[in-house]
Design a protein around this motif. Structure first.
Motif: not given
Length: 234
Positions: A142, A158, A147, A149, A162-163
């Motif tokens: 991550v 995401l 930004h 994942v 969620e992020f």
């Protein structure tokens, strides 16, 4: 819990850049572009929700930010950092004497601004450290700043919420973050009783990031307290 910053800056691009950088660091930011907007926001802020720090530009479209400094200092105990293109000594000295805690001359780096924010907060007894923005452990990567994942090398999509929830856990990886902290930092002060949001979104994260969502090994629950992301191992 995340600290709340008032950013008063009329330059749209700079405002967006500073806002994004502070959010990556875990600050909650209220960004406005004029004296009128700043006064409106300050008029709405209650005693319990006062800002922890103010970043104040001087050259605003409806007046000089200096005119706001006196009322800010009278009503706010938070540190005030002036940001301005005026580089001569006279305005710096005048504003520091008038109550500003620091003075940043444009152009400045985001890193310098964040460091000066930490110093100003430390002088007010609020100890902060540079945010943890990367997590690499057991195939999960991550990068909060980028930004991004990835799970075992594959990109994971995401939703924004969620992020934001995952990023909050990354910043305090290895520690339990309480239900209240997560709700305030991800959704806002008015959502502190909405614990079902956490159950829903944590379930969605586990579905995307855990081998067996019913028996999670990354995103752990501390019953009755909160959630934790296991500590990273790089």
């Amino acid at each position: 819990m995340s600290l709340q910053v008032l950013l008063v800056e009329d330059d749209r691009e700079l405002r967006a850049t500073l806002n994004a950088a502070m959010q990556v660091e875990g600050y909650r930011v209220v960004a406005v572009a004029s004296l009128a907007e700043a006064k409106a926001v300050l008029g709405q802020v209650g005693e319990r929700s006062r800002f922890d720090l103010v970043l104040l530009d001087l050259g605003l479209p409806d007046g000089d930010g200096e005119s706001l400094l006196g009322s800010l200092r009278a009503e706010q105990r938070a540190p005030i950092i002036v940001i301005s293109a005026r580089h001569t000594d006279a305005p710096k000295i005048r504003l520091l004497d008038a109550g500003a805690d620091d003075y940043l001359v444009k152009p400045f780096s985001v890193g310098e601004m964040l460091a000066r924010m930490r110093v100003a907060l430390r002088h007010k007894g609020r100890m902060t450290s540079p945010a943890v923005t990367r997590y690499v452990h057991d195939g999960l990567e991550v990068d909060v700043e980028a930004h991004r994942v990835r799970l075992h090398g594959e990109a994971v999509h995401l939703t924004p919420t969620e992020f934001k929830l995952l990023a909050r856990l990354v910043r305090q990886q290895g520690q339990v973050v309480t239900h209240r902290q997560l709700l305030v930092d991800v959704w806002g002060e008015e959502f502190t009783s909405h614990t079902h949001y956490l159950r829903l979104y944590m379930g969605q994260l586990r579905t995307k990031l855990e081998t067996n969502p019913a028996d999670p090994h990354r995103l752990l629950t501390e019953p009755g307290v909160g959630y934790a992301l296991v500590e990273a191992r790089t």
